[in-house]
Design a protein around this motif. Structure first.
Motif, mmCIF file in Angstrom:
data_model
loop_
_atom_site.group_PDB
_atom_site.id
_atom_site.type_symbol
_atom_site.label_atom_id
_atom_site.label_comp_id
_atom_site.label_asym_id
_atom_site.label_seq_id
_atom_site.Cartn_x
_atom_site.Cartn_y
_atom_site.Cartn_z
ATOM 1 N N PHE A 98 0.916 -1.385 -0.228
ATOM 2 C CA PHE A 98 -0.431 0.110 0.179
ATOM 3 C C PHE A 98 0.726 1.440 -0.101
ATOM 4 O O PHE A 98 1.970 1.479 0.881
ATOM 5 C CB PHE A 98 -1.056 0.166 1.191
ATOM 6 C CG PHE A 98 -2.098 -1.217 1.401
ATOM 7 C CD1 PHE A 98 -3.361 -1.196 0.403
ATOM 8 C CD2 PHE A 98 -1.837 -2.071 1.915
ATOM 9 C CE1 PHE A 98 -3.927 -1.951 0.660
ATOM 10 C CE2 PHE A 98 -3.002 -3.358 2.123
ATOM 11 C CZ PHE A 98 -3.982 -3.481 1.245
ATOM 12 N N GLY A 99 0.332 2.362 -0.169
ATOM 13 C CA GLY A 99 0.553 3.284 -0.356
ATOM 14 C C GLY A 99 0.028 4.857 -1.432
ATOM 15 O O GLY A 99 -1.157 4.875 -2.073
ATOM 16 N N SER A 100 0.982 5.323 -2.316
ATOM 17 C CA SER A 100 0.393 5.680 -3.155
ATOM 18 C C SER A 100 -0.143 5.331 -4.612
ATOM 19 O O SER A 100 0.147 3.861 -4.716
ATOM 20 C CB SER A 100 1.623 7.607 -3.482
ATOM 21 O OG SER A 100 2.463 6.313 -4.273
ATOM 22 N N HIS A 101 -0.875 5.545 -4.749
ATOM 23 C CA HIS A 101 -1.373 5.657 -6.235
ATOM 24 C C HIS A 101 -0.726 4.669 -6.923
ATOM 25 O O HIS A 101 -0.483 3.733 -7.678
ATOM 26 C CB HIS A 101 -2.171 6.442 -7.014
ATOM 27 C CG HIS A 101 -3.726 6.949 -6.184
ATOM 28 N ND1 HIS A 101 -4.573 5.191 -5.694
ATOM 29 C CD2 HIS A 101 -4.591 7.411 -6.240
ATOM 30 C CE1 HIS A 101 -5.779 6.191 -5.307
ATOM 31 N NE2 HIS A 101 -5.693 7.153 -5.769
ATOM 32 N N ASP A 102 0.429 5.238 -7.600
ATOM 33 C CA ASP A 102 1.576 5.067 -8.670
ATOM 34 C C ASP A 102 2.444 4.187 -8.205
ATOM 35 O O ASP A 102 2.726 2.901 -8.505
ATOM 36 C CB ASP A 102 2.293 5.990 -8.499
ATOM 37 C CG ASP A 102 1.964 7.126 -9.683
ATOM 38 O OD1 ASP A 102 0.728 7.213 -10.326
ATOM 39 O OD2 ASP A 102 2.062 8.512 -9.919
ATOM 40 N N ILE B 103 -10.307 5.172 -3.953
ATOM 41 C CA ILE B 103 -9.518 5.207 -2.976
ATOM 42 C C ILE B 103 -7.620 4.529 -2.908
ATOM 43 O O ILE B 103 -7.393 4.988 -2.770
ATOM 44 C CB ILE B 103 -10.733 4.799 -1.544
ATOM 45 C CG1 ILE B 103 -11.246 6.131 -1.069
ATOM 46 C CG2 ILE B 103 -9.172 5.435 0.326
ATOM 47 C CD1 ILE B 103 -11.908 5.091 0.380
ATOM 48 N N LEU B 104 -8.479 2.767 -3.870
ATOM 49 C CA LEU B 104 -7.031 2.320 -3.676
ATOM 50 C C LEU B 104 -7.106 2.164 -4.992
ATOM 51 O O LEU B 104 -6.478 1.150 -5.024
ATOM 52 C CB LEU B 104 -6.681 1.591 -2.515
ATOM 53 C CG LEU B 104 -7.115 1.316 -0.763
ATOM 54 C CD1 LEU B 104 -7.434 -0.238 -0.522
ATOM 55 C CD2 LEU B 104 -6.031 1.790 -0.911
ATOM 56 N N ARG B 105 -7.528 2.965 -5.724
ATOM 57 C CA ARG B 105 -7.134 3.094 -7.016
ATOM 58 C C ARG B 105 -5.871 2.563 -7.706
ATOM 59 O O ARG B 105 -6.139 0.896 -8.719
ATOM 60 C CB ARG B 105 -6.916 4.351 -8.071
ATOM 61 C CG ARG B 105 -7.069 4.417 -9.381
ATOM 62 C CD ARG B 105 -7.530 5.279 -10.114
ATOM 63 N NE ARG B 105 -6.556 6.540 -10.444
ATOM 64 C CZ ARG B 105 -6.105 7.428 -9.320
ATOM 65 N NH1 ARG B 105 -7.165 8.170 -8.481
ATOM 66 N NH2 ARG B 105 -5.098 7.305 -9.745
ATOM 67 N N GLY B 106 -5.159 2.560 -7.535
ATOM 68 C CA GLY B 106 -3.864 1.927 -7.851
ATOM 69 C C GLY B 106 -3.576 0.280 -7.605
ATOM 70 O O GLY B 106 -2.785 -0.062 -7.859
ATOM 71 N N TYR B 107 -4.268 0.580 -6.341
ATOM 72 C CA TYR B 107 -3.971 -1.047 -5.532
ATOM 73 C C TYR B 107 -4.585 -1.893 -6.294
ATOM 74 O O TYR B 107 -3.821 -3.458 -6.686
ATOM 75 C CB TYR B 107 -4.130 -1.617 -3.931
ATOM 76 C CG TYR B 107 -4.449 -2.497 -4.145
ATOM 77 C CD1 TYR B 107 -3.262 -3.102 -3.158
ATOM 78 C CD2 TYR B 107 -5.719 -2.651 -3.568
ATOM 79 C CE1 TYR B 107 -3.423 -4.528 -2.473
ATOM 80 C CE2 TYR B 107 -5.944 -4.119 -3.098
ATOM 81 C CZ TYR B 107 -4.234 -5.215 -2.726
ATOM 82 O OH TYR B 107 -4.772 -6.055 -1.396
ATOM 83 N N PHE B 108 -6.037 -1.799 -7.010
ATOM 84 C CA PHE B 108 -6.702 -2.339 -8.277
ATOM 85 C C PHE B 108 -6.202 -2.896 -9.293
ATOM 86 O O PHE B 108 -6.109 -3.470 -9.744
ATOM 87 C CB PHE B 108 -8.087 -2.211 -7.851
ATOM 88 C CG PHE B 108 -8.868 -2.412 -6.242
ATOM 89 C CD1 PHE B 108 -9.142 -3.685 -6.136
ATOM 90 C CD2 PHE B 108 -8.922 -1.475 -5.104
ATOM 91 C CE1 PHE B 108 -9.148 -4.193 -4.737
ATOM 92 C CE2 PHE B 108 -9.595 -2.317 -4.172
ATOM 93 C CZ PHE B 108 -9.621 -3.789 -3.465
#
Length: 293
Positions: free
Chosen positions: A125-129, A169-174
């Motif tokens: 987890f972290g920033s989207h990028d 909220i966790l766009r980069g994760y998904f």
């Protein structure tokens, strides 16, 4: 590659049918019937676990050792930092190696040489990028290199799609998880690649205070009740009638890290069910099927 946040959910729709191959062929799989592809007995298998020194990765390594496989864990830091893990009997049977998943093509050739399969547990987890890079780009690199070196089977620890607002909220994760699934199914077709999609994962997580001193966090205090309550079919039916669809996606059972480990080994080492061999649908084990492992 530009992804819409709905893509992972769309894959999940396809996965409802695909994951049934895993759950409805238990008797066939356990009976030792053979499909095409790598079907080594566990005692003859070499399993590579990427991210194997983490919370989920350790459970996967433990399950692989229990199956009698030769186990290699590859992660940036090598062996686990927590003494509670490193001193355990199963950890003594794991070869702990260093390697950056983002640079899998630079790993020594003997990492994948002769491997029956690879399980990737890489994620963060972290920033989207950052999340897109670790959950997506790193896993893509692992699957591409594993296939290039002739590895026949692969399992990816993906994630349940909780829908909005968590997906936004966790766009980069998904987005990263979707990228990794695309690479998995592209390089490991015909049932050779399997994605596991848990919700919350519970168990004992170790967090290091110093290089060797770690405290234990009992996630099962929260996760086990979530598994029991939301995994109950009567509760599921009640919530299905009482809650809108967006909230229903949030109310899913948790799963233990040990269950994920066992499911990973069944997907990686057991014969591929005939239905998967005969279909172009992806093998996806969703949060509900994981309850039956």
């Amino acid at each position: 590659l530009v992804l819409k946040t709905t893509h992972l959910g769309q894959v999940a729709v396809r996965g409802i049918a695909a994951s049934s191959y895993y759950s409805t062929n238990t008797s066939e799989t356990n009976s030792g019937s053979k499909g095409e592809g790598k079907t080594d007995s566990a005692g003859e298998s070499k399993v590579v676990v990427v991210g194997g020194n983490g919370f989920v990765g350790s459970a996967v390594c433990r399950a692989a050792v229990k199956r009698g496989a030769t186990v290699l864990s590859v992660s940036r830091s090598g062996q686990p930092k927590a003494d509670q893990i490193l001193r355990s009997d199963w950890a003594q049977k794991v070869t702990w190696l260093k390697g950056d998943a983002l640079k899998a093509e630079e790993w020594p050739k003997d990492y994948f040489d002769g491997a029956s399969g690879v399980v990737s547990c890489v994620g963060s987890f972290g920033s989207h990028d950052f999340m897109r890079k670790i959950c997506g780009t790193a896993n893509v690199a692992v699957f591409e290199e594993a296939r290039r070196q002739g590895v026949d089977r692969a399992v990816f620890i993906s994630a349940h799609d909780f829908g909005p607002p968590l997906r936004s909220i966790l766009r980069g994760y998904f987005e990263g998880k979707y990228m990794a699934e695309e690479a998995l199914f592209s390089h490991f077709e015909g049932g050779a690649g399997t994605a596991l999609r848990p919700g919350m994962v519970h168990g004992t997580r170790y967090v290091n205070l110093t290089d060797s001193n770690a405290i234990s966090i009992p996630l099962s205090l929260i996760g086990k009740p979530m598994e029991v309550i939301f995994g109950n079919m009567k509760v599921r039916g009640l919530l299905g009638r009482a809650l809108p669809g967006a909230l229903q996606r949030l109310c899913v059972p948790a799963v233990s890290a040990d269950t994920l480990g066992k499911a990973s080994m069944e997907a990686l080492l057991d014969p591929i069910p005939q239905d998967s061999l005969d279909s172009d649908q992806e093998r996806i084990v969703d949060v509900w099927q994981l309850l039956n492992v």
